[in-house]
Motif scaffolding. Structure first.
Motif, short mmCIF file in Angstrom:
data_model
loop_
_atom_site.label_atom_id
_atom_site.label_comp_id
_atom_site.label_asym_id
_atom_site.label_seq_id
_atom_site.Cartn_x
_atom_site.Cartn_y
_atom_site.Cartn_z
N LYS A 128 -1.30 16.69 36.46
CA LYS A 128 -0.04 16.24 35.79
C LYS A 128 0.86 15.99 37.07
O LYS A 128 1.55 14.97 37.00
N GLU A 129 0.88 16.70 37.83
CA GLU A 129 1.81 16.64 39.37
C GLU A 129 1.37 15.13 39.83
O GLU A 129 2.32 14.71 40.34
N ILE A 130 0.33 15.04 40.07
CA ILE A 130 -0.26 13.92 40.91
C ILE A 130 0.06 12.64 40.09
O ILE A 130 0.64 11.63 40.53
N CYS A 131 0.17 12.76 38.74
CA CYS A 131 0.28 11.55 37.92
C CYS A 131 1.93 11.34 37.90
O CYS A 131 2.35 10.30 37.93
N SER A 132 2.53 12.29 38.00
CA SER A 132 4.07 12.18 37.94
C SER A 132 4.51 11.55 39.25
O SER A 132 5.42 10.64 39.46
N LYS A 133 3.88 11.94 40.41
CA LYS A 133 4.29 11.50 41.87
C LYS A 133 3.59 9.93 41.78
O LYS A 133 4.08 9.11 42.56
N HIS A 134 2.25 9.56 41.52
CA HIS A 134 1.71 8.44 41.57
C HIS A 134 1.25 8.02 40.27
O HIS A 134 -0.09 8.00 40.02
N PRO A 135 2.00 7.44 39.54
CA PRO A 135 1.55 7.03 38.27
C PRO A 135 0.54 5.89 38.29
O PRO A 135 -0.15 5.76 37.12
N GLU A 136 0.44 5.06 39.05
CA GLU A 136 -0.54 4.03 39.50
C GLU A 136 -2.04 4.69 39.40
O GLU A 136 -3.01 4.12 39.08
N LEU A 137 -2.22 6.20 39.67
CA LEU A 137 -3.59 6.57 39.72
C LEU A 137 -4.03 6.91 38.15
O LEU A 137 -5.16 7.10 37.79
N CYS A 138 -2.99 7.09 37.41
CA CYS A 138 -3.38 7.49 36.04
C CYS A 138 -3.25 6.18 34.87
O CYS A 138 -3.54 6.68 34.05
N SER A 139 -3.08 5.12 35.68
CA SER A 139 -3.23 3.78 34.77
C SER A 139 -4.38 3.65 34.33
O SER A 139 -5.49 3.65 35.52
#
Length: 47
Positions: free
Chosen positions: A27-38
């Motif tokens: 969740k932390e990584i997705c909030s900092k790097h939303p392109e990774l969770c796309s």
């Protein structure tokens, strides 16, 4: 350990797994790097 787990996030395409149902790092990584969770993120191609 968080560093190695974060590498999994950078290279995963569909799913990530957690032994103890703890996805806080994801969740932390997705909030900092939303392109990774796309769903449409660029994938790594190996020729």
């Amino acid at each position: 350990m968080d560093y190695y787990n974060s590498l999994q996030m950078y290279s995963s395409y569909r799913q990530i797994y957690s032994f103890d149902d703890n996805f806080e790092l994801a969740k932390e990584i997705c909030s900092k790097h939303p392109e990774l969770c796309s769903k449409n993120k660029e994938r790594i191609a190996v020729n």
